[in-house]
Design a protein around this motif. Structure first.
Motif, PDB file in Angstrom:
ATOM      1  N   THR A   1      37.702 -23.145  46.295  1.00 23.34           N
ATOM      2  CA  THR A   1      36.979 -23.130  45.022  1.00 23.34           C
ATOM      3  C   THR A   1      37.503 -21.991  44.154  1.00 23.34           C
ATOM      4  N   HIS A   2      37.123 -22.031  42.889  1.00 28.05           N
ATOM      5  CA  HIS A   2      37.472 -20.953  41.974  1.00 28.05           C
ATOM      6  C   HIS A   2      36.904 -19.627  42.477  1.00 28.05           C
ATOM      7  N   HIS A   3      35.727 -19.696  43.085  1.00 32.31           N
ATOM      8  CA  HIS A   3      35.094 -18.503  43.633  1.00 32.31           C
ATOM      9  C   HIS A   3      35.974 -17.890  44.716  1.00 32.31           C
ATOM     10  N   TRP A   4      36.545 -18.718  45.577  1.00 32.89           N
ATOM     11  CA  TRP A   4      37.429 -18.226  46.641  1.00 32.89           C
ATOM     12  C   TRP A   4      38.636 -17.514  46.050  1.00 32.89           C
ATOM     13  N   ILE A   5      39.181 -18.074  44.964  1.00 31.49           N
ATOM     14  CA  ILE A   5      40.344 -17.458  44.316  1.00 31.49           C
ATOM     15  C   ILE A   5      39.984 -16.077  43.780  1.00 31.49           C
ATOM     16  N   SER A   6      38.821 -15.962  43.138  1.00 33.78           N
ATOM     17  CA  SER A   6      38.385 -14.669  42.601  1.00 33.78           C
ATOM     18  C   SER A   6      38.234 -13.634  43.714  1.00 33.78           C
ATOM     19  N   ASN A   7      37.688 -14.059  44.847  1.00 39.99           N
ATOM     20  CA  ASN A   7      37.434 -13.133  45.948  1.00 39.99           C
ATOM     21  C   ASN A   7      38.692 -12.721  46.689  1.00 39.99           C
ATOM     22  N   ASN A   8      39.674 -13.627  46.788  1.00 38.36           N
ATOM     23  CA  ASN A   8      40.799 -13.388  47.689  1.00 38.36           C
ATOM     24  C   ASN A   8      42.157 -13.220  47.018  1.00 38.36           C
ATOM     25  N   LEU A   9      42.344 -13.793  45.830  1.00 42.71           N
ATOM     26  CA  LEU A   9      43.649 -13.708  45.173  1.00 42.71           C
ATOM     27  C   LEU A   9      43.612 -12.889  43.884  1.00 42.71           C
ATOM     28  N   GLY A  10      42.477 -12.923  43.197  1.00 38.13           N
ATOM     29  CA  GLY A  10      42.353 -12.180  41.949  1.00 38.13           C
ATOM     30  C   GLY A  10      42.971 -12.911  40.765  1.00 38.13           C
ATOM     31  N   GLY A  11      43.020 -12.202  39.651  1.00 38.03           N
ATOM     32  CA  GLY A  11      43.542 -12.795  38.430  1.00 38.03           C
ATOM     33  C   GLY A  11      42.519 -13.610  37.669  1.00 38.03           C
ATOM     34  N   THR A  12      41.321 -13.694  38.202  1.00 37.59           N
ATOM     35  CA  THR A  12      40.212 -14.420  37.583  1.00 37.59           C
ATOM     36  C   THR A  12      38.917 -13.887  38.180  1.00 37.59           C
ATOM     37  N   ASN A  13      37.825 -14.068  37.470  1.00 31.29           N
ATOM     38  CA  ASN A  13      36.541 -13.580  37.991  1.00 31.29           C
ATOM     39  C   ASN A  13      35.465 -14.660  38.001  1.00 31.29           C
ATOM     40  N   HIS A  14      35.872 -15.922  37.869  1.00 32.28           N
ATOM     41  CA  HIS A  14      34.896 -17.016  37.850  1.00 32.28           C
ATOM     42  C   HIS A  14      34.398 -17.334  39.265  1.00 32.28           C
ATOM     43  N   THR A  15      33.198 -17.878  39.342  1.00 33.25           N
ATOM     44  CA  THR A  15      32.588 -18.165  40.650  1.00 33.25           C
ATOM     45  C   THR A  15      32.202 -19.638  40.779  1.00 33.25           C
TER      46      THR A  15
END
Length: 308
Positions: free
Chosen positions: A81-95
């Motif tokens: 999910t977008h949330h996973w990307i924010s938590n683990n990869l960065g470059g975004t803060n959406h959940t």
């Protein structure tokens, strides 16, 4: 990297698509799936089942598991999910899509379960159950709602209404209802009937129920009822049109039958000017589909909707 993501569009109150960034995930995703918001629970259920089906289909294509948000690095394949990307990869803060799914009673645990489920038939395909008296089209690669409407000589408005679509977005493999009362009729049958109608009208026989054919039919009924034959259905013509029902005969009946054929009510066959049981039933189906009183009688409201 063989993994891909789910996306929720928080500002899509009208359920239209928009494009957002995926932060550091953009170069690595096999596919990015966007889910638009709706407050309508019926639409949400259809959206949710369709997206589950699409996510599973794409996962199979990519050769990755349907597990949700496993691991913390790109080496962990699956659906993110977008949330996973924010938590683990960065470059975004959406959940996304956590809060939106919860608004409709779907937790991430339930979402993960539905993605991994192989027992629920409704999760595997957004297609509705097949009904014997319906005509369907299975969406293929390259199809658009417009091209399907053109193929079956119908309209975008009709396809969206009969399939309860809020936009023109469709999915490969999706089953669309084309007609609700033509169980053994093919598109060629409508083509042949419309050509016969066009021959009777003395216009080009292309088999398409387009503006020229519609205008010619309205001119025909206007001449029949003694209204100015300008090809446009307005108050003057409507006031002179008789209310048609079972047992009536005439060119006004013929025009109603022709317009029903153009709306894919093909059980009528070639229009014969006789308002019998088949015409009554077809008018009733048309009225039902357009939210009118389904009495099978072609009165002012029915004709206005039919001729528009």
């Amino acid at each position: 990297m063989g993994w891909w993501s789910w996306k929720n569009c928080p500002d899509c109150s009208n359920r239209e698509s928009s494009v957002w960034g995926w932060g550091n995930a953009n170069p690595h995703a096999y596919a990015q799936v966007e889910l638009a918001r709706t407050s309508n629970p019926v639409w949400f259920k259809k959206d949710y089942l369709a997206y589950l089906w699409l996510l599973k289909k794409l996962a199979k294509e990519a050769g990755i598991p349907t597990s949700l948000n496993t691991g913390t690095t790109l080496a962990s394949k699956g659906i993110k999910t977008h949330h996973w990307i924010s938590n683990n990869l960065g470059g975004t803060n959406h959940t996304d899509p956590d809060a939106y799914l919860m608004q409709h009673g779907i937790s991430l645990t339930q979402f993960a379960h539905d993605l991994s489920s192989t027992t629920k038939k409704e999760v595997l395909s957004p297609s509705s159950p097949t009904k014997e008296n319906h005509l369907y089209h299975i969406v293929a690669k390259g199809d658009s709602l417009w091209s399907i409407a053109k193929k079956y000589h119908t309209t975008l408005t009709w396809l969206k209404k009969i399939n309860q679509l809020s936009s023109e977005n469709i999915l490969i493999g999706q089953k669309l209802v084309i007609s609700t009362n033509s169980s053994k009729v093919t598109p060629l049958s409508q083509l042949a009937i419309i050509k016969a109608i066009q021959k009777n009208l003395g216009i080009k026989q292309d088999g398409l129920f387009g503006p020229v054919t519609k205008k010619s039919l309205i001119c025909l009924v206007q001449k029949t009822i003694g209204s100015k034959p300008d090809g446009y259905w307005g108050p003057e013509s409507a006031s002179k049109m008789r209310i048609l029902k079972n047992g009536f005969f005439g060119w006004d009946v013929y025009v109603v039958q022709a317009f029903l054929t153009g709306n894919y009510h093909l059980n009528l066959g070639t229009p014969d000017k006789q308002y019998g049981p088949k015409t009554t039933a077809a008018v009733g189906h048309f009225q039902l589909n357009f939210g009118l009183l389904a009495d099978g009688i072609a009165g002012p409201k029915t004709c206005q909707k039919l001729f528009s």
